[in-house]
Design a protein around this motif. Structure first.
Motif, PDB file in Angstrom:
ATOM      1  N   THR A 227       0.785  -1.254   0.056  1.00 16.57           N
ATOM      2  CA  THR A 227       0.128   0.105  -0.005  1.00 16.57           C
ATOM      3  C   THR A 227       0.666   1.287   0.107  1.00 16.57           C
ATOM      4  OG1 THR A 227      -1.764   1.163   1.155  1.00 16.57           O
ATOM      5  CG2 THR A 227      -0.292  -0.269   2.621  1.00 16.57           C
ATOM      6  N   HIS A 228       0.263   2.109  -0.694  1.00 21.80           N
ATOM      7  CA  HIS A 228       1.111   3.635  -0.718  1.00 21.80           C
ATOM      8  C   HIS A 228       0.286   4.435   0.255  1.00 21.80           C
ATOM      9  CE1 HIS A 228       2.649   2.796  -4.829  1.00 21.80           C
ATOM     10  NE2 HIS A 228       3.783   3.579  -4.209  1.00 21.80           N
ATOM     11  N   ASN A 229      -0.699   3.941   0.813  1.00 18.51           N
ATOM     12  CA  ASN A 229      -1.517   4.748   2.022  1.00 18.51           C
ATOM     13  C   ASN A 229      -1.021   4.349   3.407  1.00 18.51           C
ATOM     14  OD1 ASN A 229      -3.876   5.620   3.616  1.00 18.51           O
ATOM     15  ND2 ASN A 229      -5.175   5.435   1.980  1.00 18.51           N
ATOM     16  N   MET A 230      -0.309   5.617   3.908  1.00 21.74           N
ATOM     17  CA  MET A 230       0.166   5.287   5.115  1.00 21.74           C
ATOM     18  C   MET A 230      -0.949   5.087   6.434  1.00 21.74           C
ATOM     19  SD  MET A 230       3.352   5.317   4.436  1.00 21.74           S
ATOM     20  CE  MET A 230       3.026   4.821   3.253  1.00 21.74           C
ATOM     21  N   GLN A 231      -2.119   5.886   6.199  1.00 21.30           N
ATOM     22  CA  GLN A 231      -3.268   5.569   7.184  1.00 21.30           C
ATOM     23  C   GLN A 231      -3.557   4.440   7.062  1.00 21.30           C
ATOM     24  OE1 GLN A 231      -2.983   8.416   4.859  1.00 21.30           O
ATOM     25  NE2 GLN A 231      -2.089   9.749   6.352  1.00 21.30           N
TER      26      GLN A 231
END
Length: 261
Positions: A213-217
């Motif tokens: 994932t590139h989404n840290m959250q």
């Protein structure tokens, strides 16, 4: 420097000194990390750092490229087989280690035929068995209630989020031991994304999950362990809470706080 923290046993897969290259291009350099059983391990890092390449090594997807070269070992437990051993059938590996891609890719078939596809490839023809496994997979993918009245309808008529859950159901139908997710929500809206994240959290009770994932959250929300990669190397691996609140490597800190990447 990689953290010494490791998942508590049991370990589902143990990656040791994994390297990978396409021809003369080295993509991965001596990655070593454990993959905890029935937990979610997130792979984070900037584009081009080797996350998806690493993910595809786990089920030998790169075998389709003649110039691909593996190094090191990936030991799958409890069998203690090396997934990178040329004597190990990659088709069988892909049955045991399923993959869900960035964009939903339903086949131009009915919803039921999509879910049962892997089973029919395995030679299962008993209609009762196919129906039972299809229904269970759709339930496990949290899609049954939405499609139970149109199983013979085209899968392509589903919404984007439903199509992605259908692809998850198709993978679950073969009873995989590990599920690989490659940016599974990047093409979805926030509502569909939330459903997939909730589904992943539920699925880890039955199956081991590795997600790019590139989404840290997203990584912080759903994963138990996080590996930060940069330029084909594993920079740091730890419990997710530690990676996001107290990383031991300055490069990791700069990435998770948005100062680079």
């Amino acid at each position: 420097m990689i953290s010494k923290a490791a998942p508590s046993p049991p370990i589902k897969a143990d990656v040791r000194d994994l390297s990978f290259s396409f021809g003369q291009t080295q993509v991965l350099n001596s990655l070593t990390l454990p993959v905890a059983e029935r937990r979610i391990t997130a792979l984070i890092g900037p584009s081009g750092c080797g996350k998806t390449t690493f993910l595809r090594c786990l089920n030998r997807m790169h075998d389709l490229q003649p110039a691909a070269r593996y190094g090191g070992d990936i030991t799958l437990y409890p069998d203690k087989i090396n997934l990178l051993d040329p004597a190990v059938d990659p088709i069988e590996i892909r049955m045991r280690i399923g993959m869900v891609f960035q964009k939903p890719n339903p086949f131009p078939k009915s919803i039921a035929e999509n879910v049962a596809y892997g089973l029919t490839i395995r030679g299962i023809r008993d209609r009762a068995v196919l129906e039972e496994r299809t229904v269970q997979a759709l339930r496990d993918a949290a899609l049954w209630e939405e499609v139970k009245d149109r199983l013979r309808g085209p899968a392509t008529a589903l919404s984007g989020g439903q199509q992605q859950r259908l692809c998850i159901a198709r993978t679950l139908a073969t009873n995989p031991e590990i599920l690989l997710f490659d940016e599974p929500t990047s093409a979805l809206d926030p509502v569909a994304t939330a459903k997939i994240e909730e589904l992943m959290t539920t699925l880890k009770q039955k199956v081991t999950i590795v997600v790019v994932t590139h989404n840290m959250q997203q990584a912080a929300r759903v994963s138990d362990f996080t590996a930060f990669m940069f330029l084909g190397k594993l920079i740091e691996f730890d419990h997710t809470d530690a990676i996001f609140t107290n990383p031991s490597n300055k490069l990791t800190e700069e990435y998770v706080t948005g100062r680079f990447g």
